[in-house]
Design an enzyme around this catalytic site. Structure first.
Site, PDB file in Angstrom:
ATOM      1  CE1 TYR A 169     137.358   4.448  56.154  1.00  0.00           C
ATOM      2  CE2 TYR A 169     138.002   4.488  53.849  1.00  0.00           C
ATOM      3  CZ  TYR A 169     137.375   3.868  54.912  1.00  0.00           C
ATOM      4  OH  TYR A 169     136.765   2.654  54.735  1.00  0.00           O
ATOM      5  CE1 TYR A 219     137.653  -0.728  54.210  1.00  0.00           C
ATOM      6  CE2 TYR A 219     139.757  -1.309  53.210  1.00  0.00           C
ATOM      7  CZ  TYR A 219     138.663  -0.478  53.297  1.00  0.00           C
ATOM      8  OH  TYR A 219     138.557   0.601  52.458  1.00  0.00           O
ATOM      9  CG  ASP A 277     142.148  -8.427  50.369  1.00  0.00           C
ATOM     10  OD1 ASP A 277     143.132  -7.982  49.748  1.00  0.00           O
ATOM     11  OD2 ASP A 277     141.214  -7.709  50.773  1.00  0.00           O
ATOM     12  CE  LYS A 289     145.887  -0.912  50.581  1.00  0.00           C
ATOM     13  NZ  LYS A 289     145.468   0.443  50.770  1.00  0.00           N
TER      14      LYS A 289
HETATM   15  N1  PLP Z   1     141.778  -5.156  50.803  1.00  0.00           N
HETATM   16  C1  PLP Z   1     142.521  -4.793  51.856  1.00  0.00           C
HETATM   17  C2  PLP Z   1     143.034  -5.846  52.779  1.00  0.00           C
HETATM   18  C3  PLP Z   1     142.818  -3.452  52.091  1.00  0.00           C
HETATM   19  O1  PLP Z   1     143.525  -3.093  53.159  1.00  0.00           O
HETATM   20  C4  PLP Z   1     142.323  -2.494  51.175  1.00  0.00           C
HETATM   21  C5  PLP Z   1     142.623  -1.081  51.371  1.00  0.00           C
HETATM   22  O2  PLP Z   1     143.195  -0.642  52.342  1.00  0.00           O
HETATM   23  C6  PLP Z   1     141.545  -2.924  50.100  1.00  0.00           C
HETATM   24  C7  PLP Z   1     141.298  -4.274  49.926  1.00  0.00           C
HETATM   25  C8  PLP Z   1     140.961  -1.957  49.142  1.00  0.00           C
HETATM   26  O3  PLP Z   1     141.946  -1.414  48.325  1.00  0.00           O
HETATM   27  P1  PLP Z   1     141.660  -0.041  47.549  1.00  0.00           P
HETATM   28  O4  PLP Z   1     141.618   1.020  48.606  1.00  0.00           O
HETATM   29  O5  PLP Z   1     142.816   0.097  46.624  1.00  0.00           O
HETATM   30  O6  PLP Z   1     140.353  -0.200  46.858  1.00  0.00           O
END
Ligand code: PLP
Length: 419
Positions: free
Chosen positions: A9, A138, A235, A264
């Site tokens: 990014y 996302y 998610d 996270k």
């Molecule tokens: N799901 C959501 C809602 C996210 O915001 C992110 C990353 O920002 C992900 C999944 C993907 O996580 P990772 O970057 O640890 O693969």
């Protein structure tokens, strides 16, 4: 030293001269190689809810590294992964759950998508293969995740690679439809025979620009999925562990999702570890004792990594012992009050708030100034990462009043200086 990193990014042109070199972190601060400190206002990609170098997590990681650094979880187990699976199940509204562990958020999402599809195969409905998400949702950058979430601004080159048979429209409340759910209901009703699952970011589409929607929508979505035999995947990778003022964002809606993805904040950003937490009514169909073998042939090398699990267990202990979620909810109210005066600035389109997420959306005509504002804030020691014409605060939940007030003030001043 030349820069050989293919940065995520990051625009190509910006990479030519290399980047500030962050060498250590402490509390809410990152320090560069000149020992200049920066407030980590984005919690290092929304992960570091407890800030940096928390002694208890550091100690847990160091201790575990000396005991057992890795052991597979295929046909084996170890104490940390057993404890963590029990622990995350206990955080859910109903604790009868099993967890698939992985490393990144998108790996947890991949597992959720595949579990949903295989579940319907297991129970004799193999035509239910679609997993759809919300428009501009996302869920990570792996191809499976791009099939469910797709942000036009990021993912255009893959438009033809992944199919999007349907999308839930982003909810727009109206007088007759106060949560904006009805268009989504129509999509689910139309495609229920094909739908294995729906996946959503709860209450806030983060990467699409912190677009927020109501808990009422989420309630209706859960009901509608249940009525139509469609699994619901929530998610929580970005919103989980206190960001929205409750432990999970879906708690605002009082729902009990079929599958929950965590990442996270699970380790507070200390180790790469994620989880897909699955209801036992789904898990129990993955049997090899019936006519067909329904084993889940899916895994990652680092699934349930012992040091990752140690970090997660320590982070969960701290969230509980320090009341991090409750404290975050209190700070959120203060942040909102400190930010509200920015609504008066002429170049501000709108402010949005959800727990410890504070958004300043600038008017489209400020586009050419965004980079300058960001660079000036960086000079002043604040690490912001704007999305489009939007600046947001998503600081570690442990930030102090003065530190947070300072960041809000710096943002306001800098916007005023440039716009
Ligand atoms: N799901 C959501 C809602 C996210 O915001 C992110 C990353 O920002 C992900 C999944 C993907 O996580 P990772 O970057 O640890 O693969």
């Amino acid at each position: 030293m030349t820069n050989k990193i293919f940065h995520p990014y990051t625009s190509f042109s910006a990479s030519e001269n290399g980047f500030p070199n962050m060498v250590r972190g402490e509390g809410i601060y990152l320090f560069d190689d000149q020992d200049k400190r920066y407030v980590d206002i984005v919690s290092s990609w929304w992960a570091c809810a407890l800030g940096h170098s928390h002694p208890k997590v550091v100690e847990a990681i160091q201790k575990q590294a000396g005991i057992l650094q890795h052991s597979i979880t295929g046909s084996l187990t170890h104490p940390n992964v057993l404890a963590l699976a029990e622990r995350v199940a206990g955080l859910m509204p109903t604790p009868d759950r099993h967890s698939v562990f992985a490393s990144d958020g998108c790996s947890a999402v991949e597992a959720a998508i595949k579990i949903a599809i295989q579940y319907w195969y297991n129970v004799g409905q193999p035509d239910k293969t679609w997993v759809i998400g919300m428009d501009q949702g996302y869920h990570g950058d792996s191809l499976g995740a791009l099939g469910a979430g797709f942000v036009d601004g990021f993912h255009k080159p893959f438009e033809r690679t992944v199919s999007h048979p349907a999308k839930l429209p982003f909810p727009i409340p109206t007088e007759d439809d106060p949560t904006g759910f009805e268009p989504s209901r129509a999509v689910i009703n139309q495609h229920k025979d094909k739908l294995a699952a729906v996946i959503v970011e709860p209450l806030c589409l983060g990467s699409a620009g912190m677009k927020m929607y109501s808990a009422g929508y989420l309630q209706q979505l859960a009901d509608c999925c249940a009525e139509n035999e469609v699994l619901l995947i929530i998610d929580e990778v970005a919103m989980g562990f206190g960001r929205t003022g409750k432990r999970f964002a879906f708690n605002h809606a009082g729902i009990d999702p079929d599958l929950v993805c965590l990442g996270k904040g699970l380790t507070a950003g200390y180790m790469p570890l994620s989880a897909c937490v699955v209801k036992d009514s789904i898990y129990n169909t993955f049997s090899d004792e019936g006519e067909k073998d329904c084993t889940f042939y899916h895994g990652n090398t680092y699934a349930g990594h012992p040091i990752g699990c140690a970090a997660a267990l320590a982070a969960l202990d701290i969230y509980e012992a320090e009341g991090t979620v409750e404290r975050g909810a209190e700070m959120a109210e203060k942040m909102k009050q400190w930010m509200l005066p920015m609504a008066e600035l002429e170049c501000v389109e709108e402010l949005r708030f959800l727990g410890m997420i504070g958004v300043v959306e600038l008017k489209p005509e400020t586009k050419s100034k965004i980079l300058k504002i960001k660079e000036s804030l960086f000079e002043q020691g604040y690490l912001f990462r704007p999305l489009g014409t939007m600046f947001y605060l998503m600081p570690p939940l442990v930030i102090s009043d003065d530190e947070l007030k300072g960041a809000v003030y710096a943002l306001q001043q800098t916007i005023e200086d440039f716009c």
